[in-house]
Design a protein around this motif. Structure first.
Motif, PDB file in Angstrom:
ATOM      1  N   LEU A  21      -4.365   1.105   8.778  1.00  0.00           N
ATOM      2  CA  LEU A  21      -5.209   1.944   7.930  1.00  0.00           C
ATOM      3  C   LEU A  21      -6.678   1.547   8.020  1.00  0.00           C
ATOM      4  O   LEU A  21      -7.549   2.370   7.715  1.00  0.00           O
ATOM      5  CB  LEU A  21      -4.732   1.887   6.479  1.00  0.00           C
ATOM      6  N   PRO A  25      -8.322   5.258   8.492  1.00  0.00           N
ATOM      7  CA  PRO A  25      -8.278   5.553   7.061  1.00  0.00           C
ATOM      8  C   PRO A  25      -7.934   7.011   6.768  1.00  0.00           C
ATOM      9  O   PRO A  25      -7.481   7.332   5.662  1.00  0.00           O
ATOM     10  CB  PRO A  25      -9.693   5.195   6.579  1.00  0.00           C
ATOM     11  N   THR A  28      -4.440   7.653   5.377  1.00  0.00           N
ATOM     12  CA  THR A  28      -4.031   7.001   4.125  1.00  0.00           C
ATOM     13  C   THR A  28      -3.099   7.874   3.285  1.00  0.00           C
ATOM     14  O   THR A  28      -2.044   7.422   2.826  1.00  0.00           O
ATOM     15  CB  THR A  28      -5.265   6.597   3.303  1.00  0.00           C
ATOM     16  N   HIS A  31       0.222   8.273   4.977  1.00  0.00           N
ATOM     17  CA  HIS A  31       0.872   6.960   4.964  1.00  0.00           C
ATOM     18  C   HIS A  31       1.519   6.710   3.601  1.00  0.00           C
ATOM     19  O   HIS A  31       2.682   6.302   3.509  1.00  0.00           O
ATOM     20  CB  HIS A  31      -0.173   5.888   5.280  1.00  0.00           C
ATOM     21  N   GLN A  32       0.766   6.949   2.541  1.00  0.00           N
ATOM     22  CA  GLN A  32       1.273   6.706   1.195  1.00  0.00           C
ATOM     23  C   GLN A  32       2.428   7.650   0.864  1.00  0.00           C
ATOM     24  O   GLN A  32       3.434   7.244   0.268  1.00  0.00           O
ATOM     25  CB  GLN A  32       0.136   6.895   0.166  1.00  0.00           C
ATOM     26  N   MET A  57      -4.040  -2.604  -0.736  1.00  0.00           N
ATOM     27  CA  MET A  57      -4.467  -1.599   0.234  1.00  0.00           C
ATOM     28  C   MET A  57      -5.898  -1.849   0.692  1.00  0.00           C
ATOM     29  O   MET A  57      -6.252  -1.555   1.837  1.00  0.00           O
ATOM     30  CB  MET A  57      -4.349  -0.200  -0.367  1.00  0.00           C
ATOM     31  N   ALA A  61      -5.835  -3.690   4.494  1.00  0.00           N
ATOM     32  CA  ALA A  61      -5.714  -2.394   5.171  1.00  0.00           C
ATOM     33  C   ALA A  61      -5.299  -2.576   6.630  1.00  0.00           C
ATOM     34  O   ALA A  61      -4.584  -1.734   7.195  1.00  0.00           O
ATOM     35  CB  ALA A  61      -7.031  -1.625   5.086  1.00  0.00           C
ATOM     36  N   GLN A  64      -1.427  -2.619   7.060  1.00  0.00           N
ATOM     37  CA  GLN A  64      -0.637  -1.442   6.679  1.00  0.00           C
ATOM     38  C   GLN A  64      -0.568  -0.542   7.908  1.00  0.00           C
ATOM     39  O   GLN A  64      -1.563   0.077   8.296  1.00  0.00           O
ATOM     40  CB  GLN A  64      -1.264  -0.727   5.490  1.00  0.00           C
TER      41      GLN A  64
END
Length: 260
Positions: A21, A25, A28, A31-32, A57, A61, A64
């Motif tokens: 991430l 980014p 995000t 991903h979540q 997070m 980052a 992740q």
């Protein structure tokens, strides 16, 4: 820290990229969403995770990871760096909650990590059944090696245990198939990849709530005090009507992979 690279997933017969991430980014939200897609509602109400999630997070980052297949997130890997004693039998009875708190504390105290702790591996709905969980576990080990960590530690949630909520976890992890392999598929994958089962962490996550909250999370009614079996819970839920509380204690299993 850069971690994006291309890898051939020969086991599953697909090509994928792995990206953090910090590098992507823009992923995000997806991903979540993917990361939360595999869990029953009550599992997202762990107060320790809620209190520390935004920090994790932000701080981590780069740890992740998303496995991308043709531009879609096929799997999500969430990890945090921590410092542990090399005698892994000393790992605490708290698993996820301990690791979440300790990773944040270590970062804020500038304590160098020697392990990456895996919080979850979630396969996207459109990619399940392709053995991607095995590949994702291998990617965790690759990432930990790149981070110069000695271990990947996981408080594993055995994915078949919810069907046997009355069986103690210490007993369940010793069940075997006729071929001598672990009965549980997730534990079987880790063993196949060289993971070592250390011990049960009996209080990996503790999820409290009011009775109304538990009824909302589960769609069940809890008319009296006692223990209740709830779909996808690994243990029964304890309900106390007089105190207006429900409490779930999730047991997990410490599994370790060495990176060297």
């Amino acid at each position: 820290m850069s971690s994006e690279y291309t890898s051939n997933a020969t086991t599953a017969g697909v090509n994928y990229t792995v990206s953090s991430l910090s590098e992507r980014p823009d992923l995000t939200d997806e991903h979540q969403t993917t990361g939360g897609s595999a869990w029953p509602e009550f599992m997202i109400h762990d107060p320790v995770a809620i209190a520390n999630w935004d920090k994790m997070m932000s701080y981590f980052a780069g740890d992740q990871l998303s496995m991308l297949v043709e531009g879609q997130i096929a799997a999500v890997i969430n990890m945090v760096p921590i410092r542990v004693e090399t005698d892994l039998i000393q790992l605490p009875d708290r698993g996820v909650d301990w690791g979440v708190e300790k990773s944040v504390e270590d970062h804020e105290n500038s304590t160098p990590p020697n392990a990456m702790m895996g919080l979850q591996v979630v396969i996207g709905k459109n990619f399940r059944g392709q053995r991607l969980s095995e590949i994702a576990t291998q990617e965790m080990i690759v990432h930990a090696r790149k981070r110069n960590c000695d271990f990947v530690l996981l408080p594993v949630r055995p994915n078949g245990k919810h069907a046997y909520p009355l069986i103690p976890m210490d007993q369940y992890i010793n069940w075997e198939r006729a071929d001598g392999q672990p009965f549980d598929n997730w534990l079987r994958i880790h063993k196949r990849l060289g993971g070592k089962t250390i011990k049960v962490c009996h209080q990996s996550m503790i999820i409290p709530g009011t009775i109304a909250e538990w009824e909302s999370w589960t769609g069940q009614k809890f008319p009296g005090s006692g223990q209740y079996i709830v779909p996808f819970a690994l243990n029964p839920i304890d309900i106390d009507v007089d105190q207006n509380t429900g409490r779930y204690v999730e047991p997990n299993v410490w599994v370790a992979h060495r990176t060297g």
